[in-house]
Write an enzyme that holds these catalytic residues in place. Structure first.
Site, PDB file in Angstrom:
ATOM      1  N   GLY A 113       0.786  -1.217   0.000  1.00  0.00           N
ATOM      2  CA  GLY A 113       0.000   0.000   0.000  1.00  0.00           C
ATOM      3  C   GLY A 113       0.823   1.274   0.000  1.00  0.00           C
ATOM      4  CB  ILE A 114       0.261   4.484   1.795  1.00  0.00           C
ATOM      5  CG1 ILE A 114      -1.105   4.818   1.182  1.00  0.00           C
ATOM      6  CG2 ILE A 114       1.056   5.768   2.060  1.00  0.00           C
ATOM      7  CD1 ILE A 114      -2.006   5.648   2.076  1.00  0.00           C
ATOM      8  CE1 TYR A 165      -6.552   5.419  10.449  1.00  0.00           C
ATOM      9  CE2 TYR A 165      -8.204   7.008   9.730  1.00  0.00           C
ATOM     10  CZ  TYR A 165      -6.994   6.360   9.543  1.00  0.00           C
ATOM     11  OH  TYR A 165      -6.226   6.660   8.444  1.00  0.00           O
ATOM     12  CG  ASP A 167       5.073  -4.585   6.924  1.00  0.00           C
ATOM     13  OD1 ASP A 167       4.492  -3.597   6.442  1.00  0.00           O
ATOM     14  OD2 ASP A 167       4.468  -5.590   7.345  1.00  0.00           O
TER      15      ASP A 167
END
Length: 260
Positions: free
Chosen positions: A19-20, A152, A39
């Site tokens: 992803g980003i 979030y 990661d």
């Protein structure tokens, strides 16, 4: 126009497996930086590191010993941190009544404490070397209320505050701290929701001036800019990468006709 190069610099990117985060790692490497791709899952970062000028490091940002592990890897490489991109995070959630203490603690542990711990470590390394750049991944939801995103949004609001506070403290040391605030970005984690949730398309795509979803590469280019010398007089800023959604509360139905 060509963008500023990052040759000779070392960048750490968390959440770089997909992803980003993967797009950010790729953009920084393309600009010449050696990227330490971090990661908790090895597959994505191992594949990235195989492309050269990169090092894969498996680890969880909630692990308090992670900075020591990063330092050891940098020492083995003969490098030190010039750029830190705090990107790893967890999303989604519920409204306040559907958010338990444990839910909120998880958002704060990953999205805030993980970023803070790496940032605190990085500035201590950058200070004796005359400076550096930190770019955090916040969210447009950390600046504007959004439904069913209590934990979030709270955590990303904290990232905004941490960005501005650390920029204030460490600017005299030559350390710039900025953030990007993505809007609706298509990634492997969001693609299905974008396709299946009509309300999401109506609110966040039809409701934005640019009328489309963003790409991870567009966020990565903004991060690359903030990490580079092109942004040498920019610190404490939150750069929205959201197609204008945050400001386009009353978007036009169609484009304005060009004058004839």
């Amino acid at each position: 126009m060509s963008y500023a190069r990052l040759d000779g610099r070392t960048a750490i990117v968390s959440g770089a497996g997909q992803g980003i985060g993967l797009a950010i790692a790729g953009a920084l490497r393309e600009a010449g930086a050696h990227v330490v791709a971090l990661d908790r899952e090895a597959e994505g970062i191992d594949a990235f590191a195989a492309g050269g000028n990169a090092t894969a490091l498996t680890g969880d940002i909630t692990d308090a010993t992670l900075p020591e592990r990063i330092a050891a890897r940098l020492g083995a490489l003969g490098r030190d941190v010039d750029i830190l991109c705090n990107n790893a995070g967890v999303a989604r959630g519920s409204h306040a009544l559907g958010t338990s203490d444990e839910d909120l603690a998880r958002f704060l542990d990953i999205n805030v404490m993980g970023h803070f711990r790496l940032s605190r470590w990085a500035v201590a390394r950058m200070m004796p070397r005359g400076g550096g750049a930190i770019v955090n991944t916040a969210s447009i939801f950390g600046m504007i209320g959004a439904q069913n995103s209590c934990g979030y949004s709270i955590s990303k609001s904290a990232v905004v505050g941490m960005t501005r506070q650390m920029a204030t403290d460490f600017g005299p040391n030559g350390i710039r701290v900025n953030a990007v605030a993505p809007g609706l970005i298509e990634t492997p984690l969001t693609a299905e929701r974008i396709r299946s949730e009509a309300w999401r398309r109506q609110v966040m795509i039809d409701g934005a001036p640019l009328r489309r979803v963003g790409s991870a590469q567009e966020v990565a280019k903004a991060v690359r800019f903030l990490a580079s010398d092109e942004a040498s007089f920019i610190t404490g800023e939150i750069l929205a990468v959201d197609g204008g959604w945050a400001v386009g509360r009353f978007p036009r139905e169609s484009a304005i006709d060009a004058p004839v």
